[in-house]
Write an enzyme that holds these catalytic residues in place. Structure first.
Site, PDB file in Angstrom:
ATOM      1  N   HIS A   1      -6.254  17.427  -4.108  1.00  0.00           N
ATOM      2  CA  HIS A   1      -7.002  16.930  -2.949  1.00  0.00           C
ATOM      3  C   HIS A   1      -6.871  15.422  -2.761  1.00  0.00           C
ATOM      4  O   HIS A   1      -7.551  14.836  -1.928  1.00  0.00           O
ATOM      5  CB  HIS A   1      -8.484  17.313  -3.059  1.00  0.00           C
TER       6      HIS A   1
ATOM      7  N   HIS B   1      -9.647  18.064  -7.819  1.00  0.00           N
ATOM      8  CA  HIS B   1      -8.447  17.811  -8.621  1.00  0.00           C
ATOM      9  C   HIS B   1      -7.399  17.092  -7.782  1.00  0.00           C
ATOM     10  O   HIS B   1      -7.605  16.843  -6.597  1.00  0.00           O
ATOM     11  CB  HIS B   1      -7.914  19.100  -9.244  1.00  0.00           C
TER      12      HIS B   1
ATOM     13  N   LYS C   1     -15.928  23.838  -6.853  1.00  0.00           N
ATOM     14  CA  LYS C   1     -14.623  23.599  -7.488  1.00  0.00           C
ATOM     15  C   LYS C   1     -14.535  22.126  -7.831  1.00  0.00           C
ATOM     16  O   LYS C   1     -15.031  21.281  -7.093  1.00  0.00           O
ATOM     17  CB  LYS C   1     -13.490  23.965  -6.530  1.00  0.00           C
TER      18      LYS C   1
HETATM   19  N1  ARG Z   1     -11.089  23.531   2.321  1.00  0.00           N
HETATM   20  C1  ARG Z   1      -9.713  23.752   2.684  1.00  0.00           C
HETATM   21  C2  ARG Z   1      -8.851  23.674   1.429  1.00  0.00           C
HETATM   22  O1  ARG Z   1      -9.222  23.061   0.462  1.00  0.00           O
HETATM   23  C3  ARG Z   1      -9.196  22.749   3.683  1.00  0.00           C
HETATM   24  C4  ARG Z   1      -9.906  22.735   5.011  1.00  0.00           C
HETATM   25  C5  ARG Z   1      -9.153  21.976   6.029  1.00  0.00           C
HETATM   26  N2  ARG Z   1      -9.820  21.853   7.299  1.00  0.00           N
HETATM   27  C6  ARG Z   1      -9.936  22.786   8.207  1.00  0.00           C
HETATM   28  N3  ARG Z   1     -10.603  22.528   9.307  1.00  0.00           N
HETATM   29  N4  ARG Z   1      -9.414  23.977   8.048  1.00  0.00           N
HETATM   30  O2  ARG Z   1      -7.750  24.232   1.435  1.00  0.00           O
END
Ligand code: ARG
Length: 570
Positions: free
Chosen positions: A137, A134, A131
Site C-alpha cells: 500500500h 504493508h 489488515k
Molecule cells: N481497498 C482496495 C484494495 O486495497 C482499494 C480500493 C480502491 N478504491 C476504490 N474506489 N475502489 O485493494
C-alpha cells in the site's frame, strides 16, 4: 519571460519586414521551435523548410534573410545554418530573467494557478480494515499524496479520500471469532495483529467445523441489519485499524479529507441499482444481476449476487455518484494498482452507459507492484513487509549513516526521520509509476546515487553555502558570471521547473518531479564543483549566491510536492 515566445515574436516581425504579410501567429512559430540537441547549435532553432511552402522560397534563403533581419537585446547571436535558423539567447540575460522570476515568485514559483476554481477528488491509500498496512500500500499512498500536493499547488481544490475496505463477509467471521476466543484487552493492546490472529484461527477451525461459517454469516447479516452489538464491535475493529494506520500516516505526513469507505455506501446503492434497472442496463444471469459488457470486450459487471449481496463495483458506482454530487469534481482520480485495471474499465464503462458524461473525467492512476529485496510479497505465503517496520528500519539506518557522516549534527533524530522516510518515498516515486519496483536498501539509502538522501544532501549543501554568506556585503549581481555551461545548465533546469510540474499533473506522474529533482541536484553539484561561489568580487558572488538560493528553493519545493522533507543541515 517566455523566451520561446519572445524568439517567435522576433521571427514574426522579421518575417513581416522581409517577406510582407504572412498568415502565421507567434504561438504557431513558438510551437515549431526546436531545442537543438547540443547547445553549441543554439538554444532554439527554426527549421525553415516549414516556412518554405508558404513563402515559396528555399529554406536556405529564408534562413539567410531572416538571420540578417533579427536583432534583440536578449539574443546573443542569430545564425543561419543549412536552412536552420539558430538562436543563441544572451547567457547573462537568460540567467537574470529566470533567477529574478523564480526568486520573486518564491514558493509560488512553478505554479500558474491553473487549477483555481476546479476540484479534483483523489482516492488513494484506501486500506482494508483488520489488515496490517504493508508495503503493497506504499505506492497508492505516496503517489496519491504527491498528486494531492501537486494539484493543491496549482490551486485545485483537492479532496483526498481514503476509500476504506470496510465491508465484506470476513468481518462477520471476525466478530464470530472474537466472540468465541477473543477479549477486549488483548485486541486493544495487540491492534490489527490480534484481529488477524483471530481471523486465521477462525478459518483454520472452520475447516474442521464448517458450521462456524454459518456463525460468521449470521454476524455479517447482523452488521448489515444494523444490529447494535455487531456494529459496535465492527466499528471498534475499524477504529483500532485506523489507529494503527494513523501512526504510519503521521510518519509519512499523509492526510485525508474523508474516510468514507465501502460501508459508507450501504444505503446509497439502491438508487443506483434502481437507475440501472430503469435504464434497461441490468440483466439477470443465473439469479444474479449483471451489466453485460460483452460489446466492449469485457466480462460482465456483477452488480448483485444471487443472494442479493452487493459487490465491490456496486459500491464504487455509488461512490462515484456520491463524489460527483457532493464535490462536483472536474476530475476524479483512483490511485490503485494495475491488478484492478479491469475493474476500473468496467466501472467507467457502466457510468458511461448510465449516461454520465463525466465518466470522461474519471481516471484510473494505475501503478506496478512492489517487491522487497527480490522477493515478491504475499500476505498468505509469508513474505509480508509491514510499512511501519520498513519506515522504522529506514530511520534507524539513516541514523547510523548520519552518526558516521555528521557526528556533530544537533537534531539527529529529526534528520534521521526525514532522511530515512525520504529515502523510502523517493525510491517509490522514482520510476514511471506503471513499472514494478524492487525495494533495495543499499540503493534507496545511497547518498551518492539517484536517491532522496542525495537530493536532500544537495539542498542542505545549498543552505550551508547561503548560511556562510549571511552578513556579507551584497551587490548588484553580475549575471555574466553565470555564463559558463555549468551555471547555464542549472538556470535551464530552473526555467523548466514549471513545465515539469504541469506535465506531472497532466499525466498524473509524480516521478517526473522526482527525476527532475535529481537532475537539478546533479547540475547544481557540477556548478558548485566548477565554480567558486564565495569569491571576493561582490557582483559575481551575489549572482552565484542567487543561483544557489534558487536551487535551494526549487529543490525544497520539488521534494515537498512528492511528499519529502528537506532538512537544512545534514
Ligand atoms: N481497498 C482496495 C484494495 O486495497 C482499494 C480500493 C480502491 N478504491 C476504490 N474506489 N475502489 O485493494
Amino acid at each position: 519571460m517566455d523566451f520561446k515566445l519572445a524568439v517567435a515574436n522576433e521571427i514574426l516581425t522579421a518575417l513581416g519586414a522581409t517577406f510582407g504579410e504572412v498568415e502565421i501567429t507567434a504561438p504557431d512559430i513558438a510551437a515549431a521551435l526546436e531545442i537543438p540537441p547540443d547547445t553549441a547549435m543554439g538554444d532554439y532553432a527554426v527549421p525553415c523548410f516549414k516556412l518554405s511552402k508558404a513563402l515559396r522560397k528555399s529554406p536556405v534563403m529564408i534562413a539567410d534573410q531572416l538571420a540578417g533581419a533579427i536583432q534583440a537585446d536578449f539574443l546573443g547571436k542569430v545564425e543561419a545554418v543549412k536552412g536552420y535558423l539558430n538562436f543563441f539567447i544572451d547567457r547573462a540575460t537568460y540567467a537574470e530573467k529566470v533567477i529574478t522570476l523564480a526568486l520573486s515568485e518564491g514558493e509560488q514559483y512553478g505554479s500558474d494557478g491553473s487549477g483555481v476554481g476546479r476540484t479534483v477528488v483523489l482516492d488513494y491509500s484506501s486500506i482494508n480494515i483488520a489488515k496490517r498496512f504493508h508495503i503493497g500500500h506504499l505506492s497508492t499512498t505516496m503517489i496519491g499524496n504527491a498528486l494531492y500536493r501537486l494539484h493543491r499547488f496549482f490551486g485545485w481544490n483537492a479532496v483526498g479520500v481514503n476509500h476504506l475496505g470496510d465491508w465484506g463477509t470476513q468481518f462477520g467471521k471476525m466478530i464470530a471469532a472474537y466472540k468465541r476466543w477473543g477479549d477486549h484487552d488483548t485486541v486493544a493492546a495487540g491492534g490489527v495483529d490480534e484481529m488477524v490472529k483471530l481471523y486465521v484461527r477462525f478459518n483454520a477451525e472452520a475447516e474442521q467445523d464448517p458450521a462456524l461459517n454459518d456463525e460468521g454469516r449470521a454476524w455479517f447479516k447482523k452488521i448489515e441489519d444494523g444490529d447494535p452489538e455487531a456494529l459496535e464491535i465492527f466499528n471498534w475493529f475499524k477504529s483500532v485499524t485506523l489507529k494503527d494506520a494513523e501512526r504510519v500516516y503521521d510518519i509519512l505526513g499523509v492526510k485525508f479529507d474523508s474516510y468514507a469507505g465501502e460501508s459508507f455506501y450501504n444505503d446509497k446503492m439502491q438508487p443506483v441499482i434502481d437507475e440501472l434497472k430503469a435504464k434497461g442496463l441490468l440483466k439477470e444471469d443465473n439469479g444474479a444481476q449483471i451489466v453485460d459488457l460483452q460489446d466492449y470486450g469485457m466480462p460482465p459487471a456483477l452488480i448483485l449476487r444471487s443472494d442479493g449481496a452487493t459487490l465491490y463495483i456496486t459500491r464504487d458506482l455509488a461512490a462515484a455518484r456520491y463524489r460527483r454530487d457532493t464535490y462536483h469534481f472536474d476530475k476524479s482520480l483512483y490511485v490503485v494498482a494495475y491488478q484492478q485495471d479491469l475493474h476500473f474499465r468496467q466501472l467507467f464503462k457502466v457510468l458511461e452507459l448510465m449516461g454520465y458524461d463525466w465518466y470522461k473525467n474519471c481516471e484510473h492512476v494505475s501503478f506496478g507492484m512492489v517487491s522487497y529485496e527480490g522477493q515478491a510479497l504475499s500476505t498468505r505465503g509469508g513474505h509480508v513487509v509491514y510499512l511501519e517496520d520498513l519506515l522504522n528500519t529506514a530511520i534507524e539506518k539513516a541514523r547510523a549513516i548520519i552518526e558516521e557522516k555528521s557526528p556533530d549534527l544537533e537534531n539527529k533524530d529529526e534528520v534521521a526521520r526525514q532522511v530515512g522516510v525520504g529515502a523510502v518515498v523517493f525510491f517509490d516515486l522514482y520510476n514511471n509509476r506503471i513499472k514494478d519496483i524492487d525495494f533495495q536498501w543499499d540503493r534507496a539509502l545511497n547518498f551518492e546515487g539517484e536517491t532522496g538522501p542525495y537530493v536532500q544532501y544537495t539542498h542542505a549543501r545549498a543552505c550551508s553555502v547561503l548560511r556562510k554568506a549571511e552578513g556579507l556585503e551584497t551587490a548588484q549581481p553580475d549575471f555574466s558570471a553565470l555564463s559558463d555551461p555549468f551555471a547555464q545548465d542549472v538556470v535551464r533546469m530552473i526555467e523548466q521547473f514549471p513545465d515539469v510540474l504541469k506535465a506531472a499533473v497532466n499525466r498524473s506522474e509524480p516521478s517526473m518531479v522526482t527525476r527532475f529533482s535529481v537532475d537539478l541536484a546533479q547540475a547544481f553539484n557540477k556548478f558548485y564543483y566548477e565554480n567558486k561561489v564565495m569569491v571576493d568580487e561582490p557582483g559575481v558572488r551575489t549572482a552565484r549566491l542567487m543561483l544557489t538560493d534558487c536551487t535551494r528553493q526549487v529543490l525544497k519545493q520539488a521534494l515537498y510536492l512528492i511528499g519529502i522533507e528537506a532538512p537544512e543541515r545534514m
